[in-house]
Design a protein around this motif. Structure first.
Motif, short mmCIF file in Angstrom:
data_model
loop_
_atom_site.label_atom_id
_atom_site.label_comp_id
_atom_site.label_asym_id
_atom_site.label_seq_id
_atom_site.Cartn_x
_atom_site.Cartn_y
_atom_site.Cartn_z
N MET A 1 0.84 -1.20 0.00
CA MET A 1 0.00 0.00 0.00
C MET A 1 0.88 1.25 0.00
SD MET A 1 -2.92 1.17 2.76
CE MET A 1 -3.99 -0.21 2.40
N ALA A 2 0.51 2.22 -0.83
CA ALA A 2 1.27 3.46 -0.91
C ALA A 2 1.13 4.26 0.39
CB ALA A 2 0.79 4.29 -2.10
N LYS A 3 2.15 5.04 0.68
CA LYS A 3 2.13 5.86 1.89
C LYS A 3 1.00 6.88 1.81
CE LYS A 3 4.98 8.94 4.69
NZ LYS A 3 6.29 9.59 4.83
N ILE A 4 0.20 6.95 2.85
CA ILE A 4 -0.93 7.86 2.90
C ILE A 4 -0.52 9.16 3.58
CG2 ILE A 4 -3.23 8.22 3.89
CD1 ILE A 4 -3.77 5.28 3.44
N LYS A 5 -0.89 10.27 3.01
CA LYS A 5 -0.57 11.58 3.56
C LYS A 5 -1.69 12.02 4.51
CE LYS A 5 2.46 13.81 2.02
NZ LYS A 5 3.90 13.93 2.41
N VAL A 6 -1.32 12.77 5.53
CA VAL A 6 -2.30 13.29 6.47
C VAL A 6 -2.74 14.68 6.03
CG1 VAL A 6 -0.56 14.26 8.05
CG2 VAL A 6 -2.83 13.67 8.92
N THR A 7 -4.04 14.93 6.02
CA THR A 7 -4.55 16.25 5.65
C THR A 7 -4.45 17.18 6.86
OG1 THR A 7 -6.84 15.83 6.33
CG2 THR A 7 -6.19 15.14 4.10
N PRO A 8 -4.50 18.50 6.65
CA PRO A 8 -4.45 19.44 7.78
C PRO A 8 -5.53 19.17 8.83
CG PRO A 8 -4.08 20.62 5.74
CD PRO A 8 -4.45 19.22 5.36
N GLU A 9 -6.75 18.88 8.40
CA GLU A 9 -7.83 18.62 9.35
C GLU A 9 -7.60 17.30 10.09
OE1 GLU A 9 -11.05 19.09 11.72
OE2 GLU A 9 -10.09 20.58 10.41
N ILE A 42 -1.76 1.90 9.54
CA ILE A 42 -2.80 2.11 8.54
C ILE A 42 -2.79 0.97 7.53
CG2 ILE A 42 -3.36 3.53 6.52
CD1 ILE A 42 -2.78 6.00 8.17
N SER A 43 -1.60 0.57 7.11
CA SER A 43 -1.47 -0.53 6.17
C SER A 43 -1.94 -1.85 6.79
CB SER A 43 -0.02 -0.65 5.71
OG SER A 43 0.14 -1.72 4.82
N LYS A 44 -1.54 -2.10 8.02
CA LYS A 44 -1.91 -3.34 8.71
C LYS A 44 -3.43 -3.47 8.85
CE LYS A 44 -1.68 -5.35 13.36
NZ LYS A 44 -1.15 -5.17 14.73
N LEU A 45 -4.09 -2.35 9.18
CA LEU A 45 -5.54 -2.37 9.40
C LEU A 45 -6.33 -2.11 8.11
CD1 LEU A 45 -5.70 -0.44 12.80
CD2 LEU A 45 -5.78 -2.90 12.43
N GLU A 46 -5.57 -1.87 7.03
CA GLU A 46 -6.18 -1.61 5.72
C GLU A 46 -7.14 -0.43 5.75
OE1 GLU A 46 -7.88 -5.33 4.52
OE2 GLU A 46 -5.94 -6.19 3.94
N CYS A 47 -6.69 0.64 6.39
CA CYS A 47 -7.47 1.88 6.42
C CYS A 47 -7.17 2.69 5.16
CB CYS A 47 -7.14 2.71 7.66
SG CYS A 47 -7.58 1.92 9.22
#
Length: 282
Positions: A1-9, A42-47
């Motif tokens: 899974m690609a690295k997920i970025k966090v949004t400001p909110e 996040i990857s482990k839990l598939e979020c």
């Protein structure tokens, strides 16, 4: 899974959540830290997002996800005999003075030493202190020794309790003499010997929660952890620490830390290259 970025909110909501559950303050600009530490979870839990991870954590009544988030976020940077000078301070000043006073107080009983490492991480600090005591001849057959280590991370406490370290961990701060003296080799890892292990107890503890059932300590080490808390939480923690420290006890904090803006109950004292704190009436 690609690295997920966090949004400001998402960062805003996650920062508040982490502050509430652990007291760790993530200031603006720490987005990279959140992404680095939590993407594996996040990857482990598939979020699909940080928001989904947050919602799952909040609705997990077993708090398993919450504990994994704390394990990931809390910094477990430590090593044996870290900074050296506090251990020299204990060996040459604090332990001898304390034992002298405790021995005079009650000649018929074994002198008691109660020490708490409040940010114990994976146990290296407590075990370094235990080794120091053994090398001074201060052993459980002659003294009533209680070494207590706490940390907010389940994973850190589990490792500390078992006392098993890899090659990299034992290479940091331990010379070959101590490695051979205090550890048994198990495959490519090293396990602390029972004579050291039995001197210590470990427990999960969140420093921003009330201190319950701790009793009093002669020595408290709270090193290199307060930088992760807000000013308000630091004041509360130091105030609670003052309640569980014996009147003639010793407080040791990190070499780059100061109590000046957080609590005024203590005087700083210097011995060799080390600073320690005692109540002002000492």
């Amino acid at each position: 899974m690609a690295k997920i970025k966090v949004t400001p909110e998402e960062f805003k909501q996650f920062s508040k959540y982490i502050l509430d559950i652990s007291g760790i303050a993530l200031d603006a600009g720490k987005e990279y830290l959140l992404e680095t530490r939590l993407n594996p979870l996040i990857s482990k839990l598939e979020c699909s997002s940080f928001f989904e991870l947050l919602q799952r954590a909040k609705t997990d009544f077993k708090k398993e996800i919450e504990n994994e988030i704390i394990d990931a976020i809390s910094t477990n940077e430590t090593y044996f005999f870290r900074d050296k000078s506090p251990f020299e301070l204990l060996q040459h000043k604090i332990f001898p003075d304390l034992i002298d006073r405790r021995s005079q107080k009650n000649l018929s009983l074994k002198p008691t030493i109660r020490l708490w490492s409040a940010a114990n991480s994976t146990g290296q600090e407590i075990y370094s202190i235990a080794m120091t005591l053994i090398e001074m001849g201060i052993t459980p057959d002659k003294y009533n020794i209680k070494l207590f280590g706490t940390d907010i991370s389940d994973a850190a406490i589990a490792q500390a309790s078992y006392g098993l370290y890899n090659k990299f961990e034992v290479a940091r701060g331990l010379d070959l003499r101590r490695l051979n003296r205090y550890f048994d080799k198990q495959d490519d890892r090293y396990k602390i010997k029972d004579e050291v292990r039995v001197m210590a107890q470990f427990k999960k503890m969140n420093l921003i929660r009330p201190f319950v059932g701790l009793g009093k300590f002669d020595i408290i080490l709270c090193r290199n952890v307060m930088i992760y808390f807000t000013s308000e939480d630091r004041k509360k923690i130091y105030h609670n620490i003052s309640k569980v420290l014996e009147p003639d006890g010793y407080l040791i904090i990190g070499s780059t830390e100061s109590l000046v803006n957080d609590i005024d109950l203590f005087f700083s004292k210097k011995y060799l290259n080390s600073v320690f704190y005692q109540f002002k009436n000492q």
